[in-house]
Scaffold this active site. Sequence first.
Site, mmCIF file in Angstrom:
data_model
loop_
_atom_site.group_PDB
_atom_site.id
_atom_site.type_symbol
_atom_site.label_atom_id
_atom_site.label_comp_id
_atom_site.label_asym_id
_atom_site.label_seq_id
_atom_site.Cartn_x
_atom_site.Cartn_y
_atom_site.Cartn_z
ATOM 1 N N LYS A 14 0.801 -1.228 0.000
ATOM 2 C CA LYS A 14 0.000 0.000 0.000
ATOM 3 C C LYS A 14 0.837 1.284 0.000
ATOM 4 O O LYS A 14 0.620 2.163 -0.829
ATOM 5 C CB LYS A 14 -0.910 -0.046 1.232
ATOM 6 C CG LYS A 14 -1.904 1.049 1.346
ATOM 7 C CD LYS A 14 -2.890 0.720 2.456
ATOM 8 C CE LYS A 14 -2.171 0.319 3.727
ATOM 9 N NZ LYS A 14 -2.418 1.193 4.865
ATOM 10 N N ARG A 87 -10.733 4.586 9.130
ATOM 11 C CA ARG A 87 -10.683 3.269 9.780
ATOM 12 C C ARG A 87 -11.974 2.954 10.512
ATOM 13 O O ARG A 87 -12.121 1.869 11.068
ATOM 14 C CB ARG A 87 -9.511 3.214 10.753
ATOM 15 C CG ARG A 87 -8.199 3.241 10.014
ATOM 16 C CD ARG A 87 -7.091 2.634 10.812
ATOM 17 N NE ARG A 87 -5.881 2.682 10.006
ATOM 18 C CZ ARG A 87 -4.710 2.247 10.398
ATOM 19 N NH1 ARG A 87 -4.581 1.712 11.584
ATOM 20 N NH2 ARG A 87 -3.671 2.321 9.608
ATOM 21 N N ARG A 121 11.162 -8.608 6.204
ATOM 22 C CA ARG A 121 11.331 -7.157 6.024
ATOM 23 C C ARG A 121 12.379 -6.604 7.006
ATOM 24 O O ARG A 121 12.467 -7.053 8.140
ATOM 25 C CB ARG A 121 9.980 -6.484 6.276
ATOM 26 C CG ARG A 121 10.033 -4.970 6.203
ATOM 27 C CD ARG A 121 8.660 -4.387 6.076
ATOM 28 N NE ARG A 121 7.945 -4.352 7.353
ATOM 29 C CZ ARG A 121 6.813 -3.672 7.535
ATOM 30 N NH1 ARG A 121 6.263 -3.023 6.528
ATOM 31 N NH2 ARG A 121 6.223 -3.671 8.705
ATOM 32 N N ARG A 154 11.280 -5.147 12.723
ATOM 33 C CA ARG A 154 10.236 -4.719 13.669
ATOM 34 C C ARG A 154 9.799 -5.894 14.520
ATOM 35 O O ARG A 154 9.660 -7.010 14.037
ATOM 36 C CB ARG A 154 9.024 -4.204 12.881
ATOM 37 C CG ARG A 154 8.994 -2.701 12.752
ATOM 38 C CD ARG A 154 7.899 -2.244 11.841
ATOM 39 N NE ARG A 154 6.560 -2.580 12.319
ATOM 40 C CZ ARG A 154 5.440 -2.047 11.813
ATOM 41 N NH1 ARG A 154 5.517 -1.164 10.835
ATOM 42 N NH2 ARG A 154 4.268 -2.385 12.278
ATOM 43 N N ARG A 165 -2.270 -9.423 12.977
ATOM 44 C CA ARG A 165 -2.451 -8.106 12.354
ATOM 45 C C ARG A 165 -3.360 -8.201 11.114
ATOM 46 O O ARG A 165 -4.142 -7.295 10.845
ATOM 47 C CB ARG A 165 -1.096 -7.502 11.982
ATOM 48 C CG ARG A 165 -0.331 -6.982 13.209
ATOM 49 C CD ARG A 165 1.154 -6.840 12.960
ATOM 50 N NE ARG A 165 1.496 -5.848 11.971
ATOM 51 C CZ ARG A 165 2.650 -5.832 11.309
ATOM 52 N NH1 ARG A 165 3.553 -6.758 11.509
ATOM 53 N NH2 ARG A 165 2.892 -4.877 10.436
HETATM 54 P P1 ADP Z 1 -0.376 0.283 10.958
HETATM 55 O O1 ADP Z 1 -0.883 -0.028 9.588
HETATM 56 O O2 ADP Z 1 0.778 -0.589 11.363
HETATM 57 O O3 ADP Z 1 -1.448 0.413 12.002
HETATM 58 P P2 ADP Z 1 -0.170 3.152 10.464
HETATM 59 O O4 ADP Z 1 1.075 3.874 10.164
HETATM 60 O O5 ADP Z 1 -1.255 3.162 9.450
HETATM 61 O O6 ADP Z 1 0.330 1.704 10.833
HETATM 62 O O7 ADP Z 1 -0.804 3.719 11.838
HETATM 63 C C1 ADP Z 1 -0.063 3.809 12.999
HETATM 64 C C2 ADP Z 1 -0.971 4.131 14.185
HETATM 65 O O8 ADP Z 1 -1.580 5.418 14.024
HETATM 66 C C3 ADP Z 1 -2.166 3.185 14.378
HETATM 67 O O9 ADP Z 1 -1.806 2.037 15.080
HETATM 68 C C4 ADP Z 1 -3.142 4.075 15.147
HETATM 69 O O10 ADP Z 1 -2.770 4.168 16.501
HETATM 70 C C5 ADP Z 1 -2.927 5.406 14.500
HETATM 71 N N1 ADP Z 1 -3.848 5.620 13.367
HETATM 72 C C6 ADP Z 1 -3.523 5.588 12.043
HETATM 73 N N2 ADP Z 1 -4.590 5.858 11.275
HETATM 74 C C7 ADP Z 1 -5.630 6.060 12.114
HETATM 75 C C8 ADP Z 1 -7.022 6.395 11.951
HETATM 76 N N3 ADP Z 1 -7.576 6.573 10.730
HETATM 77 N N4 ADP Z 1 -7.793 6.518 13.059
HETATM 78 C C9 ADP Z 1 -7.277 6.364 14.271
HETATM 79 N N5 ADP Z 1 -5.987 6.055 14.510
HETATM 80 C C10 ADP Z 1 -5.170 5.912 13.458
#
Ligand code: ADP
Length: 216
Positions: A14, A87, A121, A154, A165
């Site tokens: 992505k 989300r 990774r 990681r 996950r």
């Molecule tokens: P991952 O895909 O590993 O969760 P991201 O970089 O997309 O990694 O997000 C990191 C963190 O940021 C999430 O675990 C969450 O805590 C927060 N986060 C990201 N996007 C959102 C969202 N749309 N709403 C709420 N929290 C978010």
Amino acid sequence: MVNAIIFGAPGSGKGTYASRLQEKLNVNVVAMGDIFREIIKEDTDLGREVKEYVEKGLLVPDSLTIRVLKQHIAKTQKGFIFDGYPRTIDQAKALEKITKIDAIIQLIVPDWIIIERLSTRRICKNCGEVYNIRYLKSKVEGICDKCGGPLYQRLDDTPEVIKKRIQVYEQQTSPLIRYYKEKGVPFIEFKTKALETPPEVAVEEILKGLKKLKLV
Ligand code: ADP
Ligand code: ZN
């Protein structure tokens, strides 16, 4: 101008595809996780509040997330590719009030490919560049090509945690997929069938889909 949302499990490619599409389409990628990580770096009340959630792997509350998103996109006039947003259904509804969504890009990747990719990774501790010990090697083992920093794995890139996950991703995303399908927003599906699908192939397919919809 095109506004799209990209959905894909961790390890689906992505982030890579979004950043390539950003260049080709002259849009801004809005990566919610990156935005939060930047905010955390700032030593502010907002940063400290966001940190509490992100560190625990929890979603940041909708009200806060929506506020941050609004601030972020107010700055530009270009189209957007949203990555990691929405989300929740409430976030989707809030987004509708801000901008129209023209298409959903959905990346479909079999679990075994995700597990294989993520468990091999490696990430640069210094600059965040992503490598893979089998499929995207650095020139010198354990060292970043770009900055010479050390590469690390990681803690959550282990098969057991990756499976978890993927499950969490499916649970979070399926209501949103349903929501946008019911709304009649067009979908561009890209199915990865092989472990070593070059990013160019995926990006070309996605562009073809956008052209078909007359969005580019
Ligand atoms: P991952 O895909 O590993 O969760 P991201 O970089 O997309 O990694 O997000 C990191 C963190 O940021 C999430 O675990 C969450 O805590 C927060 N986060 C990201 N996007 C959102 C969202 N749309 N709403 C709420 N929290 C978010
Ligand atoms: Zn580096």
